[in-house]
Design a protein around this motif. Structure first.
Motif, mmCIF file in Angstrom:
data_model
loop_
_atom_site.group_PDB
_atom_site.id
_atom_site.type_symbol
_atom_site.label_atom_id
_atom_site.label_comp_id
_atom_site.label_asym_id
_atom_site.label_seq_id
_atom_site.Cartn_x
_atom_site.Cartn_y
_atom_site.Cartn_z
ATOM 1 N N SER A 19 0.828 -1.214 0.000
ATOM 2 C CA SER A 19 0.000 0.000 0.000
ATOM 3 C C SER A 19 0.858 1.258 0.000
ATOM 4 C CB SER A 19 -0.922 0.016 1.222
ATOM 5 O OG SER A 19 -2.050 -0.798 1.032
ATOM 6 N N ILE A 20 1.941 1.240 0.769
ATOM 7 C CA ILE A 20 2.855 2.386 0.803
ATOM 8 C C ILE A 20 3.452 2.632 -0.579
ATOM 9 C CG2 ILE A 20 5.075 3.204 1.715
ATOM 10 C CD1 ILE A 20 4.321 1.704 4.351
ATOM 11 N N ALA A 21 3.817 1.546 -1.265
ATOM 12 C CA ALA A 21 4.395 1.673 -2.607
ATOM 13 C C ALA A 21 3.405 2.302 -3.582
ATOM 14 C CB ALA A 21 4.838 0.304 -3.113
ATOM 15 N N VAL A 22 2.171 1.833 -3.555
ATOM 16 C CA VAL A 22 1.163 2.331 -4.495
ATOM 17 C C VAL A 22 0.816 3.786 -4.208
ATOM 18 C CG1 VAL A 22 -1.236 2.063 -5.253
ATOM 19 C CG2 VAL A 22 0.225 0.042 -4.967
ATOM 20 N N THR A 23 0.626 4.141 -2.938
ATOM 21 C CA THR A 23 0.300 5.527 -2.608
ATOM 22 C C THR A 23 1.482 6.457 -2.883
ATOM 23 O OG1 THR A 23 0.757 5.006 -0.278
ATOM 24 C CG2 THR A 23 -1.531 5.090 -0.942
ATOM 25 N N SER A 24 2.692 5.991 -2.664
ATOM 26 C CA SER A 24 3.877 6.809 -2.949
ATOM 27 C C SER A 24 3.993 7.081 -4.448
ATOM 28 C CB SER A 24 5.144 6.118 -2.446
ATOM 29 O OG SER A 24 5.119 5.954 -1.043
ATOM 30 N N ALA A 25 3.666 6.082 -5.252
ATOM 31 C CA ALA A 25 3.682 6.265 -6.707
ATOM 32 C C ALA A 25 2.653 7.306 -7.132
ATOM 33 C CB ALA A 25 3.415 4.935 -7.404
ATOM 34 N N ARG A 26 1.469 7.227 -6.544
ATOM 35 C CA ARG A 26 0.425 8.202 -6.874
ATOM 36 C C ARG A 26 0.812 9.605 -6.431
ATOM 37 N NH1 ARG A 26 -4.617 4.402 -4.797
ATOM 38 N NH2 ARG A 26 -4.705 3.024 -6.629
ATOM 39 N N THR A 27 1.445 9.705 -5.260
ATOM 40 C CA THR A 27 1.932 11.009 -4.791
ATOM 41 C C THR A 27 2.956 11.575 -5.762
ATOM 42 O OG1 THR A 27 1.528 10.485 -2.459
ATOM 43 C CG2 THR A 27 3.144 12.194 -2.922
ATOM 44 N N ALA A 28 3.868 10.724 -6.218
ATOM 45 C CA ALA A 28 4.901 11.165 -7.160
ATOM 46 C C ALA A 28 4.284 11.729 -8.436
ATOM 47 C CB ALA A 28 5.834 9.998 -7.498
ATOM 48 N N LYS A 29 3.237 11.067 -8.897
ATOM 49 C CA LYS A 29 2.605 11.492 -10.150
ATOM 50 C C LYS A 29 1.842 12.801 -9.981
ATOM 51 C CE LYS A 29 0.372 9.433 -14.139
ATOM 52 N NZ LYS A 29 -0.046 8.158 -14.756
ATOM 53 N N VAL A 30 1.016 12.879 -8.924
ATOM 54 C CA VAL A 30 0.172 14.056 -8.727
ATOM 55 C C VAL A 30 0.981 15.261 -8.248
ATOM 56 C CG1 VAL A 30 -1.700 15.003 -7.322
ATOM 57 C CG2 VAL A 30 -1.931 12.744 -8.341
ATOM 58 N N LEU A 31 1.841 15.037 -7.264
ATOM 59 C CA LEU A 31 2.546 16.145 -6.630
ATOM 60 C C LEU A 31 3.766 16.595 -7.428
ATOM 61 C CD1 LEU A 31 2.110 17.792 -4.047
ATOM 62 C CD2 LEU A 31 3.732 16.280 -2.903
ATOM 63 N N CYS A 32 4.511 15.639 -7.957
ATOM 64 C CA CYS A 32 5.771 15.963 -8.631
ATOM 65 C C CYS A 32 5.652 15.966 -10.151
ATOM 66 C CB CYS A 32 6.865 14.971 -8.220
ATOM 67 S SG CYS A 32 7.108 14.864 -6.439
ATOM 68 N N GLY A 33 4.561 15.433 -10.671
ATOM 69 C CA GLY A 33 4.372 15.407 -12.119
ATOM 70 C C GLY A 33 5.303 14.456 -12.837
ATOM 71 N N ILE A 34 5.741 13.390 -12.155
ATOM 72 C CA ILE A 34 6.650 12.432 -12.775
ATOM 73 C C ILE A 34 5.967 11.085 -12.957
ATOM 74 C CG2 ILE A 34 8.716 13.547 -11.853
ATOM 75 C CD1 ILE A 34 8.909 11.419 -9.721
ATOM 76 N N GLU A 35 6.416 10.325 -13.931
ATOM 77 C CA GLU A 35 5.931 8.971 -14.137
ATOM 78 C C GLU A 35 6.683 8.069 -13.165
ATOM 79 O OE1 GLU A 35 3.177 6.540 -15.443
ATOM 80 O OE2 GLU A 35 3.362 8.604 -16.200
ATOM 81 N N PRO A 36 5.987 7.506 -12.177
ATOM 82 C CA PRO A 36 6.706 6.779 -11.129
ATOM 83 C C PRO A 36 7.340 5.473 -11.595
ATOM 84 C CG PRO A 36 4.326 6.580 -10.841
ATOM 85 C CD PRO A 36 4.538 7.570 -11.939
ATOM 86 N N LYS A 37 8.576 5.283 -11.161
ATOM 87 C CA LYS A 37 9.287 4.011 -11.335
ATOM 88 C C LYS A 37 9.692 3.582 -9.925
ATOM 89 C CE LYS A 37 11.112 5.502 -15.835
ATOM 90 N NZ LYS A 37 10.681 6.920 -15.710
ATOM 91 N N VAL A 38 8.999 2.600 -9.383
ATOM 92 C CA VAL A 38 9.064 2.284 -7.963
ATOM 93 C C VAL A 38 9.999 1.116 -7.683
ATOM 94 C CG1 VAL A 38 7.710 1.686 -5.916
ATOM 95 C CG2 VAL A 38 6.665 3.063 -7.745
ATOM 96 N N ALA A 39 10.999 1.371 -6.837
ATOM 97 C CA ALA A 39 11.921 0.318 -6.414
ATOM 98 C C ALA A 39 11.617 -0.085 -4.989
ATOM 99 C CB ALA A 39 13.367 0.799 -6.521
ATOM 100 N N MET A 40 11.388 -1.383 -4.781
ATOM 101 C CA MET A 40 11.177 -1.937 -3.439
ATOM 102 C C MET A 40 12.549 -2.337 -2.902
ATOM 103 S SD MET A 40 7.861 -1.699 -3.419
ATOM 104 C CE MET A 40 7.238 -2.717 -2.076
ATOM 105 N N LEU A 41 13.070 -1.547 -1.966
ATOM 106 C CA LEU A 41 14.462 -1.676 -1.546
ATOM 107 C C LEU A 41 14.683 -2.797 -0.528
ATOM 108 C CD1 LEU A 41 15.519 2.074 -1.213
ATOM 109 C CD2 LEU A 41 15.802 0.546 -3.181
#
Length: 334
Positions: free
Chosen positions: A186-208
């Motif tokens: 859930s954190i990964a998905v919401t962080s991706a959405r935040t990146a898109k809406v807030l930062c205007g970037i296409e999210p590429k999510v790495a699970m570290l």
């Protein structure tokens, strides 16, 4: 143009209504004046009207034209109390208790957001994080399909060779000490959405992790592997990969050796840390050693945006967090 300038511009493009429960707090009043002057949001100050106006006069803050609502005298208070009772009666809430609680500006503000009389809420100059999250969780609750409230820091790194020209979203670095695999997804998905809406970037999510694609075997790695699987199922439209070590996530040469064929490795701009210890240490290392600007923490996962302030926040911090909250309100299911 820096990220905050872009966020200000986005906020101005579609004005949202943001409730400020700490209506008589001096920094909040000065911030409200700036927000109105800059056209970043429509502000509602919550609290005793005479107290707010006296505090503004003492502070030299011009709040003319800014709406003030006192829960003790508002015509909406009884309606909000009834709605709070309905929401919480299965948890033992009584109508008498609801009427008492709704006089608290934090609960009144949360109910405003719940019933769409405001688009978001910002607090924390006086109140603790718990004071904000409690009514948030009880009233606003999490977004559909999201099991947990979390946070991100937006990191602006001077070295533009990594991330999105130096821009990263780090999650979760402030809220959840040891998320389960499902919560991490859930954190990964919401962080991706935040990146898109807030930062205007296409999210590429790495699970570290400390492992890349099975290079190490451990139950801590297993959690990240499972979280990656669940996150991909939750949001098949988002680029998510793991488990990845940090260098494999952001350095193309390392990625080609450790994770060939990955559409995220070497290009990640959203980094999901396996627990709070790693996340908190990670963002502070980047902030200090890379001289990066850390914007946050920014709350996410609520059905509507609410954000916390540090009790040591500046007027500028409040202005920026209100702008961030307004832009979040322009998005969906953050």
């Amino acid at each position: 143009m820096g990220l905050m300038e872009k966020i200000w511009s986005k906020a101005k493009s579609d004005l949202k209504v943001i409730a400020l429960p700490e209506g008589s707090e001096p920094r909040t009043l000065r911030a409200a004046e700036i927000i109105k002057k800059e056209g970043l949001a429509e502000i509602i100050l919550l609290g005793d009207e005479s107290e707010i106006k006296n505090a503004a006069q003492k502070e030299g803050a011009n709040i003319e034209g800014i709406k003030i609502i006192d829960p003790k005298t508002s015509e909406k208070s009884e309606f909000y109390a009834q709605q709070l009772y309905e929401l919480r009666k299965s948890k033992g809430m009584t109508i008498e208790k609801a009427r008492e609680m709704i006089l608290d500006t934090m609960y009144f503000g949360a109910m405003m957001v719940k019933l769409k009389d405001a688009d978001g809420m910002v607090s924390g100059a006086v109140h603790s994080t718990g004071d904000l999250l409690r009514p948030g969780m009880q009233i606003i609750k999490t977004a559909p399909g999201i099991s947990i409230v979390s946070s991100v820091f937006v990191m602006e790194v001077p070295n533009e060779a990594y991330g999105e020209k130096g821009l990263f979203v780090f999650g979760d670095c402030a809220v959840n000490p040891n998320p389960t695999a499902s919560e991490l997804a859930s954190i990964a998905v919401t962080s991706a959405r935040t990146a898109k809406v807030l930062c205007g970037i296409e999210p590429k999510v790495a699970m570290l992790s400390f492992s890349t694609k099975g290079s190490a075997k451990h139950e801590l790695v297993d959690k990240v592997v499972e979280a990656t699987k669940l996150a991909k199922e939750m949001a098949p439209d988002i680029m998510i990969d793991g488990e990845l070590q940090l260098d494999a996530a952001i350095v193309p040469k390392v990625a080609s050796l450790k994770a060939p064929g990955s559409d995220v490795a070497g290009k990640a701009n959203v980094l999901i840390f396996p627990d709070l210890q790693a996340g908190n240490i990670g963002y502070k290392l980047v902030q200090r050693l890379a001289n990066a600007e850390a914007i946050g923490p920014i709350c996410q996962g609520f059905a509507a945006p609410i954000n916390d302030l540090s009790r040591g926040c500046s007027v500028e911090d409040i202005v920026n967090v209100v702008a961030i909250t307004a832009v979040q309100a322009q998005g969906i299911n953050l």
